[in-house]
Design an enzyme around this catalytic site. Structure first.
Site, short mmCIF file in Angstrom:
data_model
loop_
_atom_site.label_atom_id
_atom_site.label_comp_id
_atom_site.label_asym_id
_atom_site.label_seq_id
_atom_site.Cartn_x
_atom_site.Cartn_y
_atom_site.Cartn_z
N VAL A 64 0.84 -1.23 0.01
CA VAL A 64 0.17 0.07 0.02
C VAL A 64 0.79 1.11 0.01
O VAL A 64 0.43 2.38 -0.01
CB VAL A 64 -0.95 -0.07 1.23
CG1 VAL A 64 -2.15 -0.81 0.92
CG2 VAL A 64 -0.29 -0.01 2.52
N TYR A 157 3.70 6.08 15.17
CA TYR A 157 2.37 5.35 15.17
C TYR A 157 1.46 6.61 15.39
O TYR A 157 0.51 6.73 14.45
CB TYR A 157 2.54 4.03 15.73
CG TYR A 157 1.16 3.29 15.70
CD1 TYR A 157 0.77 2.58 14.39
CD2 TYR A 157 0.43 3.35 16.79
CE1 TYR A 157 -0.64 1.95 14.59
CE2 TYR A 157 -0.85 2.57 16.60
CZ TYR A 157 -1.17 1.69 15.66
OH TYR A 157 -2.33 1.10 15.55
N LYS A 161 -1.55 8.19 12.79
CA LYS A 161 -2.79 7.75 13.06
C LYS A 161 -3.79 9.03 13.37
O LYS A 161 -4.79 9.30 12.69
CB LYS A 161 -3.23 6.59 14.29
CG LYS A 161 -2.47 5.39 14.23
CD LYS A 161 -3.21 4.77 12.77
CE LYS A 161 -3.34 3.31 12.81
NZ LYS A 161 -3.76 2.44 11.52
N THR A 192 -6.05 -9.48 17.31
CA THR A 192 -5.20 -9.84 15.97
C THR A 192 -3.93 -10.14 16.46
O THR A 192 -3.07 -9.66 17.60
CB THR A 192 -5.38 -8.50 15.07
OG1 THR A 192 -4.39 -7.62 15.47
CG2 THR A 192 -6.63 -8.07 15.08
N1 LIG Z 1 -5.08 -4.97 16.67
C1 LIG Z 1 -5.19 -3.93 17.36
O1 LIG Z 1 -5.31 -4.03 18.75
C2 LIG Z 1 -5.55 -2.68 16.65
C3 LIG Z 1 -6.00 -1.68 17.48
C4 LIG Z 1 -6.40 -0.37 16.83
C5 LIG Z 1 -6.11 -0.24 15.70
N2 LIG Z 1 -5.67 -1.14 15.05
C6 LIG Z 1 -5.27 -0.70 13.41
O2 LIG Z 1 -6.22 -1.75 12.75
C7 LIG Z 1 -5.50 -1.93 11.47
C8 LIG Z 1 -5.31 -3.34 11.14
O3 LIG Z 1 -4.54 -3.83 12.38
P1 LIG Z 1 -4.46 -5.35 12.50
O4 LIG Z 1 -4.17 -5.85 14.00
O5 LIG Z 1 -5.76 -6.35 12.07
O6 LIG Z 1 -3.35 -6.01 11.85
P2 LIG Z 1 -2.61 -7.41 11.63
O7 LIG Z 1 -3.72 -8.47 11.85
O8 LIG Z 1 -1.39 -7.64 12.08
O9 LIG Z 1 -2.60 -7.44 10.10
C9 LIG Z 1 -1.71 -6.56 9.31
C10 LIG Z 1 -2.42 -6.40 7.87
O10 LIG Z 1 -1.81 -5.57 7.22
C11 LIG Z 1 -1.32 -5.88 6.06
N3 LIG Z 1 -0.16 -4.98 5.56
C12 LIG Z 1 0.91 -4.68 6.52
N4 LIG Z 1 1.84 -4.03 5.70
C13 LIG Z 1 1.37 -3.81 4.40
C14 LIG Z 1 1.87 -3.17 3.51
N5 LIG Z 1 2.98 -2.56 3.36
N6 LIG Z 1 0.98 -3.15 2.18
C15 LIG Z 1 -0.09 -3.94 2.10
N7 LIG Z 1 -0.53 -4.57 3.22
C16 LIG Z 1 0.26 -4.71 4.34
C17 LIG Z 1 -0.86 -7.34 6.14
O11 LIG Z 1 -0.94 -8.15 4.93
P3 LIG Z 1 0.41 -8.66 4.48
O12 LIG Z 1 1.13 -9.13 5.32
O13 LIG Z 1 -0.24 -9.90 3.58
O14 LIG Z 1 0.96 -7.86 3.58
C18 LIG Z 1 -2.12 -7.84 6.99
O15 LIG Z 1 -3.24 -8.12 6.21
C19 LIG Z 1 -4.31 -1.06 11.49
O16 LIG Z 1 -4.34 -0.04 10.81
C20 LIG Z 1 -3.95 -1.06 12.93
O17 LIG Z 1 -3.18 0.17 13.37
C21 LIG Z 1 -5.24 -2.28 15.40
#
Ligand SMILES: NC(=O)c1ccc[n+]([C@@H]2O[C@H](COP(=O)([O-])OP(=O)(O)OC[C@H]3O[C@@H](n4cnc5c(N)ncnc54)[C@H](OP(=O)(O)O)[C@@H]3O)[C@@H](O)[C@H]2O)c1
Length: 255
Positions: A64, A157, A161, A192
């Protein structure tokens, strides 16, 4: 119940966690989804699951932070599904963490690229396709970290954000007259792979601490966050723009 049978939607980070849950939920509600992630085989698995159950999905593998990838996602929605109605720009990650004075410039830039510039690139190509369609909905996935709660060692980060809010409100003002809405979804701690509670070295105490940060005393499931994305994408949110939707279990209101 929000139905999306006429909507074509881009979802990034569709290979894991929140993005994968959003992809599956939107497709189950009838959306045709264009899915992004770097891992081709994982992307193919998600696409196969959706199509096997009668849904419409196409995977486009890529990074991305690459503008060509952002363009390809939109082109795919237009060429294969006939247009673009919405995009959930989900990708994000902590990047280089630690006290401010220890963060390298390269690490800082990489964190901003992943969390903020990716959103800019996505929206830059998504907006014209939505305007051509007569309107649309852009969602940026932020975090309580930086947006509503400050946590040490997360400067890049948090800054990225927080920047999503300025990006969303500006898009909302610039393109509102053309019926493009832009909003920020603010998840709390979610179960996650990237949550600290699931880090390989995380102890039960770490998980308990993260859970206690939330008024509800637990992490969200990815599907609970996906439900909010479904709302923002759907016509039920037709008068919702330029706002932050907290889906955070009360982490932002804890003293
Ligand atoms: N988990 C939490 O507690 C939490 C809390 C608040 C906000 N968030 C936000 O929610 C969103 C999703 O987080 P998550 O916890 O679901 O993440 P996750 O399960 O760790 O997954 C990360 C995802 O991002 C993709 N990704 C990472 N770098 C990439 C790149 N350079 N290009 C394309 N795809 C990329 C990965 O796909 P590939 O590895 O296949 O590229 C994977 O699908 C993020 O924006 C995170 O900051 C998460």
């Amino acid at each position: 119940m929000h139905e999306l049978t006429t909507k074509n939607v881009i979802v990034t980070a569709a290979t894991s966690g929140i993005g994968e849950a959003i992809a599956r939920l939107l497709a189950a509600r009838g959306a045709a989804v264009v899915l992004s992630g770097r891992r081709e085989s994982k992307l193919a698995d998600v696409v196969a699951d959706i199509t096997r159950t009668g849904g419409k999905a196409i995977g486009v593998a890529g990074d991305v932070t690459d503008e060509n990838h952002a363009r390809r996602l939109v082109d795919t929605a237009v060429e294969r599904f006939g247009g673009l109605d919405a995009a959930v720009n989900t990708v994000g990650g902590f990047g280089e963490a630690g006290p401010l004075t220890g963060i390298s410039l390269a690490g800082w830039r990489a964190t901003l690229d992943l969390n903020l510039t990716s959103a800019f690139l996505g929206a830059k190509h998504q907006v014209p396709a939505m305007v051509a369609r007569g309107g649309g909905s852009i969602v940026f996935v932020s975090s309580f970290v930086g947006q509503t709660v400050a946590i040490a060692n997360t400067a890049g980060y948090a800054a990225a954000k927080a920047g999503l809010e300025g990006l969303a409100t500006t898009i909302a003002v610039e393109y509102g007259a053309q019926r493009v809405r832009a909003n920020v979804l603010v998840p709390g701690g979610t179960d996650t792979p990237s949550n600290v509670a699931n880090a390989p070295d995380a102890t039960p105490e770490v998980r308990a601490h993260v859970e206690r940060m939330h008024a509800l005393g637990r992490l969200a499931s990815p599907n609970e966050i996906a439900q909010a994305a479904l709302f923002l994408v759907s016509d039920a949110a037709s008068f919702v723009t330029g706002t932050q939707l907290r889906v955070d279990g009360g982490v932002s209101i804890m003293g």
